[in-house]
Design a protein around this motif. Sequence first.
Motif, short mmCIF file in Angstrom:
data_model
loop_
_atom_site.label_atom_id
_atom_site.label_comp_id
_atom_site.label_asym_id
_atom_site.label_seq_id
_atom_site.Cartn_x
_atom_site.Cartn_y
_atom_site.Cartn_z
N THR A 247 0.00 6.38 -7.68
CA THR A 247 1.29 7.77 -8.05
C THR A 247 2.27 7.35 -7.94
O THR A 247 2.86 6.90 -7.05
N ILE A 248 3.13 7.66 -8.38
CA ILE A 248 4.81 7.11 -8.94
C ILE A 248 5.65 8.52 -8.29
O ILE A 248 5.37 9.24 -9.35
N ILE A 249 6.01 8.76 -7.16
CA ILE A 249 7.19 10.13 -6.97
C ILE A 249 8.70 9.57 -6.89
O ILE A 249 9.03 8.56 -5.92
N LEU A 250 9.22 9.78 -7.27
CA LEU A 250 10.75 9.07 -7.81
C LEU A 250 11.94 10.51 -7.90
O LEU A 250 11.35 11.69 -8.00
N SER A 251 12.78 10.23 -6.65
CA SER A 251 13.98 10.93 -6.35
C SER A 251 14.87 9.69 -6.93
O SER A 251 14.99 9.19 -7.13
N TRP A 252 15.55 11.25 -7.60
CA TRP A 252 17.04 10.30 -8.60
C TRP A 252 18.45 11.16 -7.62
O TRP A 252 18.58 12.47 -7.31
N TYR A 253 19.05 10.13 -8.04
CA TYR A 253 20.28 10.85 -7.90
C TYR A 253 21.16 10.59 -8.67
O TYR A 253 22.28 11.25 -10.01
N GLU A 254 21.97 9.54 -8.94
CA GLU A 254 22.68 8.40 -10.59
C GLU A 254 22.13 8.23 -11.81
O GLU A 254 20.69 7.83 -11.25
N CYS B 3 16.72 7.05 -5.47
CA CYS B 3 18.05 7.76 -4.63
C CYS B 3 18.06 9.08 -4.05
O CYS B 3 17.18 9.73 -4.13
N ASP B 4 18.40 8.36 -2.86
CA ASP B 4 19.08 9.98 -1.67
C ASP B 4 19.97 10.95 -2.32
O ASP B 4 20.89 10.49 -2.81
N GLY B 5 20.39 11.83 -1.20
CA GLY B 5 21.09 12.75 -1.74
C GLY B 5 21.05 13.71 -0.79
O GLY B 5 20.28 13.35 0.33
#
Length: 520
Positions: A456-463, A376-378
């Motif tokens: 390599t797993i690099i995640l962004s989170w928002y909700e 998710c972006d933010g």
Amino acid sequence: MEEMKSEMFCFQCEQTSGGTGCKLRAGVCGKSHECATMQDLLLELLKEWAAKRPAPEPGLMADALFATVTNVDFDTEKIAELCRRVAAKIPRELPADTAGLLELGREYKFTRRLQELGEDAAKLGELLLYGLKGMAAYYHHARRLGASDAKIDAFLARALRALAERVPAEELVGLILECGSVNYLAMQLLNEHHIARFGKPEPTEVRVTPVAGKAILVSGHDLDDLEQLLIQTEGRGINVYTHGEMLPAHGYPGLKKYKHLVGNYGGAWQDQQKEFDLFPGAILMTTNCIQKPRPTYMDRIFTTGLVEYPGARHVKNGEFGPVIEAALMQPGFPADGPEKKIMVGFGHDAVASVAETVAGAVKAGKIRHFFLIGGCDGAKPGRNYYTELAEKVPQDCVILTLACGKYRFNKLEFGDIGGIPRLLDVGQCNDAYSAVRIASMLAAAFHCSINDLPLTIILSWYEQKAVAVLLTLLSLGVKNIKLGPSLPAFVSPATLRLLVEKFNIGPVTTPDEDIAAALK
């Protein structure tokens, strides 16, 4: 506690105030304290209903959970209606007026559970609850396409019942991982029904600049709503554009066949106020991601499904006539913009068709590593990390991406490696299922586990949908995930230690450091 005196307490999203929790009169997302309080009541009623051990009921339980996801329903009265529908199932008599409901809802704030249960147990419960919310969102979309699954229905009720009965922490940990497993089923179910309805996604160029003419912009995630709108606008002289998480729609044969689906406009959800202000047509919000509409476009933004915002017109049952009429009254784009296109449609079936080529490129040393950069972006500062990371990924590496986090870099030029694009857009957030399938195919090709891949797993989170995806990856035993731009406020120190010890999950650092660690 100070929080007990405040009107609300909510820390379910990444942008929560101060990184600790939204309090007082409104959340950072724009949710009022009244709406937050009503949602607290709704969640408590869902737990109470589940504790009665009802026969699984497809629909209401999942939809009520989805309605409380960040940026879905901001309408206090609509949440009150859901409260009354759930209470009727228990049955439980509720106060007749909204003020009475709000007074009752104040008894169920998280801060009270925190006092009663302690930090670890209370926050483990929130982690499970947020995973359930995310799973309910994916299940809602699948159900829109005619799907159902008794295992998902039963787990929703069983997990909510466990929260109502305040089971021990060890049992909550097990349910949290099971939530990830069941969410995988929900994403698989949605993927299968997307394919059955719209065909297998295929690599497709998508225009990201305007086309002259009247226009409708469709945001959110629901492909069924998009299809219904395309059918109703065919031959009306209106161009349809996707926005945000609707971008992957262009890869589906059953949707891209509509010639008036002309492209994608704008980027991720957090830029919508500026982008919607400039869009010269009507706007339809199909699922979560809505922000408070500006007065300048309030008369031409519409919601549908579970999305509600006070003042925005709501259309039901796929009857998009008001949206179409609003679009015809707007000027539309006066001329074509300079042509620019990007590629989408790299789901697991598309990648499977070139799997041997990809594996051969790895074995030959042409592809050194894969980076999955998605989520998710933010708007919170720090998310430029993901742009810089993608830009700095070495030229002999491939980037997989999904969800709206890709808007940080998906219009950049990455080139290819022997004809294989260096940027592969897998799709929506629910297409984490496809990403897992791709990783599984690579693992099979190299006769190793996913954790042994050059990945390599690099995640962004928002909700909360991102929470459900993370739990799915953990339930599959995936390790060494980097998570950012900040760690969730609802994860206690003890839970974080557990995640680090069992899965080696960690926060993002700097792009240079994270790339170096991945390639060592």
